[in-house]
Design a protein around this motif. Structure first.
Motif: not given
Length: 778
Positions: A568-597
């Motif tokens: 079930k977890l893998e099924e949901l993770k796959k759906i997340f990937e579908e939704e992420a690509w469909a909604n412009q979630v990628y690419p992700m970048y997690d350095d908040m201070l770097a982004r702020l500066n």
């Protein structure tokens, strides 16, 4: 419209001339001719009036709409959702309306607010994270596209007049100035009138406000929430006096309960001792209330206290005293904002508009843990990747919540505010993105005092309003094809508690925290196990651990089923990937201070010299001003001194941090305000008269830069007519930001003041100031 105005002016003039002619010519034939001519003119006028296009009006009996949007208020902080704070006015709306206990946001203010207005998923409108952390990818550029206009735009096209009050922070700060651009201001999102603070937070007693595109003058307030209620009452009564049948939409977006937690003294006194039981006991009391009220199922288990939050009983007496005071002030502020909401509601009742006003009360995300593990008297600590020392907080115990503090409470209280869920704002666990929602509309909803458990998201509010008003989303807006709503209307649930969910799936992503909900199941991951006070923590996304919850049965996300149901977890993770690509979630970048500066570098590129002219260079957002942090630089001006001048030459920031250059007592001063009362202060001897060159020079100490994240340092020098008159070593300087709300000003220091030596006054320069030139010298 020009034809109409010309006729209105022409006809009376023509009749006047005709009258003059009649007085001079008395023959009967001429009179008959004039009568015939008048008739022709009148007929032409009537025909032209009939041809005038009628102003479009909303459907008959369309409701007014008010959204009371609170800030950083957790699911469990409203009384009618089990909270321990008195919120009688919101509770009265709940008692006579509906409470939604399965309503979700994006987990952060800026994207939630943009999503609420647009009715589309946040990444599809460029607001995958805060506007302050914008980057060049479509899902995160902070530019809402013209293909996703707001519900206010659409209602305005139908004849509504719309009003925005309070917080508006999905405009990038580098666009907050007198020159805009104004595409992302309330004016371009369908609001004819706006009285707003264009930032993530605001000093409630000394607010930095905008009246449409104009900066409001410096002033002190009893409390901004009172001002917002006053302005709302003024606008509503004026509107209905002029056109009783014309509906309006109002976004009333208080800065409460975001830091700073400010409240009038009498409200703070009201809650003294009320939270001495601590956050652990408070969570138990709240969950018991929630079950009694029906907003939590009877089988709900309290999610575990996260390991980072200490047990209340493990604290010493001073810690308990300090943290209880922090919650008392928070409660006082929330009680106060509820009172202001009540004043607006009473006005609607007084003028007979209450029953036909669709009112929604909610928040933008869960309660905020950004105060960290001690709380803070100055929120700028966390914005620069630091934690506040406990002893620094204790020194500010007596003035906590008053004008000379900028406080935030301990994360333990945020955990309690999100009962029964785990985690906080920014997290995609329910503690970060599940919020209370109250919907009240007597003319449109028959049910009263009931709970609705259908799964909904903040993107669903715009479609709900459109359906309530009786207007469809246009395929085009001003010639531009419009994106479909990703939100779904909630109206089907108004009078049907058992209606099945209209929404089938919903994705979430915030700074790498991710989740997917599908038909009662939810997969979620806390990226790098990062707490909201760890703003500079980065890690590979592939190392994140996903959890699985059957939230249809496990309301509080208390039992992780990942090991029990791996498929079930893998099924949901796959759906997340579908939704992420469909909604412009990628690419992700997690350095908040770097982004702020990085915003400064993107905005200014390799520009080195910045010239600011008096008196117009005021109220410029910090992020739109010269980027001096971590840079060698000089600040220069030439003034023809008479000997009696005083006031600020240039300032950026305020009481939470910043720099200022000013003249007082016949001397030139430069002050750098760091944290916890640390000031680096330079002073000149008595200044000469006549043309005088004044300069501050900063030399960054590059020997202290070792690749780790720590405050900048360097040497500050003060010059008069080319001669060095003072210098000091600035040991610690801000990494990221001085403030979320304070501004850059030439000739004054608006908002709160950088230096206590002229505190309580913008200290406007009294001499003739031409310009200030700031040059980046590295």
């Amino acid at each position: 419209m020009k034809i109409k105005l010309n006729l209105i002016l022409f006809v009376p003039i023509l009749f006047f001339l005709i009258g003059c002619s009649e007085s001079q010519q008395n023959s009967e034939s001429e009179k008959e001719s004039q009568v015939e001519f008048k008739g022709k003119i009148a007929k032409t006028y009537e025909e032209s009036v009939e041809a005038w296009p009628e102003k479009k009006r909303p459907p008959k009996d369309a409701p007014n709409v008010i959204i009371f949007l609170l800030d950083d208020v957790g699911f469990a902080q409203v009384g009618s959702f089990g909270g321990l704070i008195e919120t009688p006015n919101i509770d009265q709306l709940a008692d006579n309306g509906l409470r939604y206990n399965n309503f979700h946001t994006t987990a952060l203010c800026s994207p939630s607010r943009a999503t609420l207005m647009a009715g589309r998923n946040p990444h599809m409108i460029g607001l995958g994270s805060h506007a302050l952390t914008a980057m060049g990818f479509p899902g995160y550029n902070a530019i809402v596209p013209p293909s996703a206009k707001s519900v206010a735009n659409y209602l305005e096209e139908e004849g509504y007049v719309n009003y925005a009050l309070g917080k508006w922070d999905h405009t990038p700060l580098y666009e907050v100035s007198q020159v805009g651009p104004f595409d992302r201001w309330p004016s371009d999102e369908g609001f004819a009138h706006a009285y707003t603070f264009m930032a993530a937070d605001v000093h409630q007693f000394i607010p930095v406000m905008w009246d449409d595109h104009h900066p409001e003058p410096y002033r002190k307030a009893d409390h901004l929430d009172k001002d917002l209620a006053d302005r709302a009452i003024e606008w509503i009564t004026g509107h209905k006096s002029l056109d009783k049948d014309l509906p309006f939409m109002m976004l009333w977006a208080s800065g409460s309960m975001h830091s700073p937690h400010h409240a009038p003294d009498e409200y703070i006194a009201k809650y003294k001792g009320k939270f001495d039981m601590g956050w652990d006991k408070a969570r138990e009391m709240i969950l018991e209330n929630q079950k009694k009220l029906g907003v939590a199922p009877g089988n709900t288990k309290l999610s575990a206290r996260i390991a980072e939050i200490p047990a209340w009983d493990s604290l010493n007496d001073d810690e308990k005293k300090m943290y209880a005071k922090q919650m008392e002030v928070f409660a006082a502020q929330m009680d106060h904002v509820d009172h202001q909401i009540g004043r607006v509601i009473e006005t609607l009742k007084r003028i007979g508009e209450f029953d036909n006003t669709l009112i929604m009360v909610t928040a933008d995300n869960g309660a905020s843990g950004e105060g960290g593990l001690a709380g803070t008297f100055n929120e700028t600590y966390v914005l620069n990747g630091m934690q506040t020392p406990f002893d620094a907080n204790m020194r500010n115990y007596d003035n906590w919540g008053q004008w000379d503090s900028y406080p935030h409470y301990h994360a333990g209280w945020a955990m309690a505010g999100n009962t029964p869920f785990p985690y906080f704002k920014q997290s995609e666990h329910r503690g970060g993105q599940q919020d209370a929602l109250v919907v009240h509309w007597p003319n449109g909803i028959k049910s009263k005092g009931e709970v609705r458990s259908q799964y909904h998201h903040i993107s669903d509010i715009a479609p709900t309003i459109m359906e309530a008003v009786g207007v469809e989303r246009p395929d085009e807006y001003h010639g531009i094809e419009q994106q479909p709503f990703t939100g779904v209307s909630m109206n089907y649930s108004f009078d049907n508690a058992d209606a099945p969910n209209a929404k089938k799936r919903q994705y979430y992503e915030m700074f790498g925290n991710r989740a997917i909900w599908v038909d009662g199941w939810k997969a979620v991951t806390l990226h790098a196990n990062r707490m909201p006070w760890d703003v500079n923590l980065v890690a590979p996304f592939e190392d994140d651990v996903w959890e699985l919850y059957h939230v249809a049965e496990d309301f509080s996300e208390s039992k992780d089923l990942a090991e029990e149901f791996p498929e079930k977890l893998e099924e949901l993770k796959k759906i997340f990937e579908e939704e992420a690509w469909a909604n412009q979630v990628y690419p992700m970048y997690d350095d908040m201070l770097a982004r702020l500066n990085a915003v400064n570098y993107v905005l200014f590129g390799d520009k080195k010299e910045f010239t600011y002219y008096a008196p117009g260079a005021v109220r410029i957002a910090e992020k739109a001003s010269v980027p001096v942090k971590g840079r060698s630089h000089k600040i220069e001006t030439t003034i023809d001194l008479k000997g009696d001048e005083k006031g600020v030459i240039v300032a950026c920031g305020g009481m939470t941090g910043g720099y200022t250059m000013y003249i007082k007592g016949g001397k030139l001063h430069f002050d750098y305000n760091f944290l916890d009362g640390v000031h680096y202060h330079l002073t000149s001897p008595k200044l000469p008269t006549g043309q005088t060159d004044l300069k501050f020079n900063f030399i960054l100490d590059r020997s202290k830069i070792d690749g780790t994240l720590k405050p900048w340092s360097g040497t500050g020098e003060l010059y008069v007519n080319g001669e060095k008159v003072d210098e000091d070593y600035f040991e610690m300087m801000h990494i990221s930001t001085y403030s979320l709300a304070e501004t850059f000003d030439v000739g004054m220091d608006s908002g709160t003041q950088v230096d206590k030596d002229y505190e309580g006054d913008p200290f406007t320069f009294t001499g003739i100031l031409d310009r200030v030139i700031i040059t980046l010298t590295d």
